[in-house]
Design an enzyme around this catalytic site. Structure first.
Site, PDB file in Angstrom:
ATOM      1  N   ALA A  60       0.839  -1.205   0.000  1.00 43.10           N
ATOM      2  CA  ALA A  60       0.000   0.000   0.000  1.00 43.10           C
ATOM      3  C   ALA A  60       0.871   1.250   0.000  1.00 43.10           C
ATOM      4  O   ALA A  60       0.580   2.250  -0.672  1.00 43.10           O
ATOM      5  CB  ALA A  60      -0.923  -0.004   1.222  1.00 43.10           C
ATOM      6  N   TYR A  61       1.965   1.179   0.755  1.00 36.81           N
ATOM      7  CA  TYR A  61       2.913   2.290   0.848  1.00 36.81           C
ATOM      8  C   TYR A  61       3.716   2.394  -0.453  1.00 36.81           C
ATOM      9  O   TYR A  61       3.815   3.465  -1.062  1.00 36.81           O
ATOM     10  CB  TYR A  61       3.824   2.025   2.041  1.00 36.81           C
ATOM     11  N   GLY A  62       4.281   1.263  -0.892  1.00 36.87           N
ATOM     12  CA  GLY A  62       5.176   1.250  -2.048  1.00 36.87           C
ATOM     13  C   GLY A  62       4.493   1.676  -3.338  1.00 36.87           C
ATOM     14  O   GLY A  62       5.054   2.456  -4.114  1.00 36.87           O
ATOM     15  N   SER A  67       1.830   3.578  -3.736  1.00 38.00           N
ATOM     16  CA  SER A  67       1.509   5.011  -3.715  1.00 38.00           C
ATOM     17  C   SER A  67       2.781   5.851  -3.854  1.00 38.00           C
ATOM     18  O   SER A  67       2.787   6.896  -4.509  1.00 38.00           O
ATOM     19  CB  SER A  67       0.740   5.376  -2.432  1.00 38.00           C
ATOM     20  N   LYS A  68       3.897   5.401  -3.246  1.00 45.89           N
ATOM     21  CA  LYS A  68       5.154   6.141  -3.372  1.00 45.89           C
ATOM     22  C   LYS A  68       5.728   6.026  -4.785  1.00 45.89           C
ATOM     23  O   LYS A  68       6.367   6.952  -5.281  1.00 45.89           O
ATOM     24  CB  LYS A  68       6.163   5.627  -2.338  1.00 45.89           C
TER      25      LYS A  68
END
Ligand code: ZN
Length: 684
Positions: free
Chosen positions: A581-583, A585-586
């Site tokens: 989810a973090y990766g 979006s980043k």
């Protein structure tokens, strides 16, 4: 104006300083100097000066008479006993017999009679203090006294306002000749309680600190009463368009105009400080503004900080500012040309020996909108606005009771280009990011707070934004400068717009955005609820887009270029399990960085990213570090140092990377890695 003398406070000050070996004379001198210095209606920002005649022991053990007089660089509001260095009094008295004394010889005579050779230069008005017989002497630039001193018939006006309590000294530039003249005027009328220095300010004196201070208050109160009782000419307001654009919208455009007129001759970036109080507004709205605002400085030493005249610009309309920007460009160019002509004319008069200062104004007035101080830092802009507001008071009062008539152009030039006045400004070299305004999102967190500190240390003006208002205020208090703390939800475009308007209203614009706010949600992608993934994209992608869009809009109005800097995690380049989810979006954010670099290079706006990893912060708490280290069979320290350099990477290291990217003028679309070295996360 009320006396703020307190017997209790005076006693406490004397007792406290006695423990440091300071005499009661000097302690009381410090006490009443501060009473004067903390009233903006009396003195501002290093203006005014005070003294006491006392006795001190010299190196031979002899007790000798000395004059303790304000040293240059000290401000009466915060002065300490060492701010009144001691000068041997008898040699100063002997100077009065000389027919003339150059400024250089005067400064040398003052310095060579200091008891402490490392003390600051005694005030340029030292000899005036020395030649008066009283033990305590106080000098202020009271706004009310100046309103009377800056009249064509000032002596008559002063006689009516003060009776026989003061006598007037014609205008002469500060220094030896003024000291001699003031002493002669006093000697002819030795019962007076004070002197009005025409077109300059007021002196009071007495045998005790209290007497001299309270005479100042009484005289200034008499001036205030006279002004209140003699309002003859009501201000004629100009016809102004209703509801002009607010300062938040106008200032970036005005800042751009300063950049354009500076061309390649001067620094293009300036910081602004807006004042929209009742008196500033009334002043700016007068039908005769162009006359009374441009006659000259209320008191000569204002000229070194705000020049003799402000720039007057048209009232900005509420809608499109393009036509207004053109008119402002023309007004600014005319101001600069006018200043250059003034310099040429005056420099020829004094033999062509002076070097021109920059020709840009330090105060801008927009009818209907207010006045703006201009400086190379927010401190300078604030000081300029404070002095302009004090001048506004004096000028409105002077016009109400008669006509404002300050010193003429020759005297203005002599002060503006007097080496002893320019020395007051000091010679500091500019820091690398001075004049630049930076906004840091996630400013309340560990990394954001370090970024703010690093930019402040380079001289930048800093605004910190965070959803946690308490945290962001605490972080702002620790940046080391007057940082602006703003509560902002970066995922809400309306909140972002309001926050950026606060930044432009406060500093005048924006040069650098550090889009740093972020958070990590964990879990396997196959099990990831849509709502969680969307939340991650809201904060780690759309929020960056919200702030970048708002920043670019301001930067385009300024036409000064700019820098967009993004905190892109290692996850964008080197995914880790459970961090999808973090990766993702980043990774989208990294594409956003490149898109801004592509689309706004032609505006001089650079977009770059920092790829940091394994930093102690809200995203990687000590608890998480312990857990992960254990799962790899490492100590927490070893886990944090697990990189090619074998060193832990800190928030301060990340902050330095952002500073570097802000400083590299030819770098855009780049990713700067700050992870101690990790082959898998290297950009390829
Ligand atoms: Zn003065």
């Amino acid at each position: 104006m009320e006396s703020r003398w307190s017997d209790d406070d005076a006693k406490q000050v004397v007792e406290a300083y006695a423990q440091e070996g300071v005499s009661a004379d000097l302690a009381l001198r410090t006490y009443t100097a501060r009473l004067l210095g903390t009233d903006p209606k009396l003195v501002l920002h290093g203006g005014g000066n005070t003294s006491v005649k006392t006795r001190m022991m010299d190196v031979y053990g002899d007790e000798i008479p000395v004059l303790c007089v304000k040293g240059s660089g000290w401000d009466l509001a915060t002065i300490e006993p060492q701010g009144h260095p001691a000068v041997r009094l008898e040699p100063l008295h002997r100077l009065r017999r000389l027919a003339s004394l150059s400024d250089e010889a005067m400064v040398n005579a003052l310095r060579s009679n200091l008891l402490d050779s490392s003390a600051p230069n005694p005030s340029v008005e030292t000899l005036l203090h020395a030649f008066l017989p009283h033990k305590f002497v106080d000098h202020t630039h009271s706004v009310a006294a100046i309103a009377l001193a800056d009249q064509p018939n000032a002596e008559t006006v002063c006689r009516r306002a003060f009776g026989g309590r003061v006598t007037c000294v014609p205008y002469v530039m500060p220094g030896f000749q003024l000291a001699k003249l003031a002493a002669e005027v006093f000697d002819a009328d030795p019962d007076v309680k004070g002197l009005v220095l025409l077109k300059h300010g007021i002196f009071s004196f007495g045998s005790t600190a209290r007497e001299s201070y309270e005479r100042m208050i009484a005289l200034v109160s008499a001036a205030e009463r006279f002004i209140a009782d003699n309002q003859r000419t009501p201000m004629r307001p100009a016809k102004l368009p209703a509801a002009p654009a607010p300062p938040a919208k106008v200032l970036p455009v005005l800042r751009g105009a300063f950049g354009r007129v500076a061309g390649s001759r001067y620094q293009k970036r300036w910081i602004f400080d807006a004042r929209t109080g009742d008196r500033a507004m009334a002043f700016a709205a007068g039908a005769d503004l162009a006359s009374y605002a441009t006659r000259g400085p209320a008191t000569p030493d204002h000229v070194i900080r705000i020049k003799a005249k402000p720039l007057i610009v048209p009232t900005p309309p509420a809608g499109d500012l393009e036509t207004w920007a053109k008119a402002t460009d023309a007004a600014l160019a005319a101001y600069a040309a006018d200043y250059e002509n003034y310099f040429e004319r005056q420099n020829a008069r004094v033999g062509g020996v002076k070097r021109a200062l920059d020709s840009l104004p330090r105060v801008v007035i927009a009818p209907g909108l207010g006045l703006f101080g201009v400086g190379k830092s927010s401190d300078e802009a604030r000081i300029a606005a404070d002095l302009a507001e004090a001048a506004v008071e004096s000028i409105l009062d002077a016009e109400a009771v008669g006509r404002y008539q300050p010193v003429g152009e020759d005297d203005v030039f002599d002060i503006e280009y007097w080496s002893l006045e320019q020395a007051k400004l000091g010679k500091s070299t500019e820091k690398r990011l001075e004049r630049q305004i930076v906004a840091v999102t996630g400013g309340g967190g560990g990394i954001g707070a370090e970024i703010a500190k690093a930019f402040a240390a380079e001289g930048a003006e800093v605004a910190l934004l965070d959803i946690d208002e308490t945290a962001v205020e605490a972080a702002a208090a620790h940046t080391g400068r007057h940082a602006l703390a703003i509560g902002c939800d970066v995922t809400d475009p309306a909140s972002v717009e309001r926050s950026f308007e606060r930044i432009t209203a406060h500093f005048g614009g924006l040069d650098i955005l550090v889009s740093n706010a972020g958070a990590a949600w964990t879990g396997m992608m196959a099990d990831m609820p849509d709502a969680v993934l969307r939340r991650s994209f809201e904060l780690n992608f759309f929020a960056h887009q919200n702030v970048a869009r708002a920043a670019v809009a301001i930067m385009q109005q300024q036409e000064l270029g700019g820098a967009l800097l993004f905190n892109v995690s290692k996850q964008a380049l080197n995914p880790g399990a459970d961090f999808g989810a973090y990766g993702t979006s980043k990774a989208a954010l990294l594409a956003l960085v490149r898109q801004y670099a592509l689309e706004h290079g032609s505006d001089g706006i650079r977009a770059n990213a920092v790829n940091a990893d394994r930093i102690r912060s809200g995203l990687l708490t000590d608890e998480m570090i312990t857990l992960r280290a254990r799962s790899r069979g490492l100590s927490a320290t070893a886990y944090m140092r697990c990189n090619l350099l074998g060193q832990e990477v800190t928030a301060a290291d990340v902050a330095q990377a952002f500073v570097m990217l802000a400083l590299l003028p030819k770098t855009t679309g780049a990713v700067l890695t700050v992870d101690g070295g990790n082959v898998a996360a290297m950009v390829r």
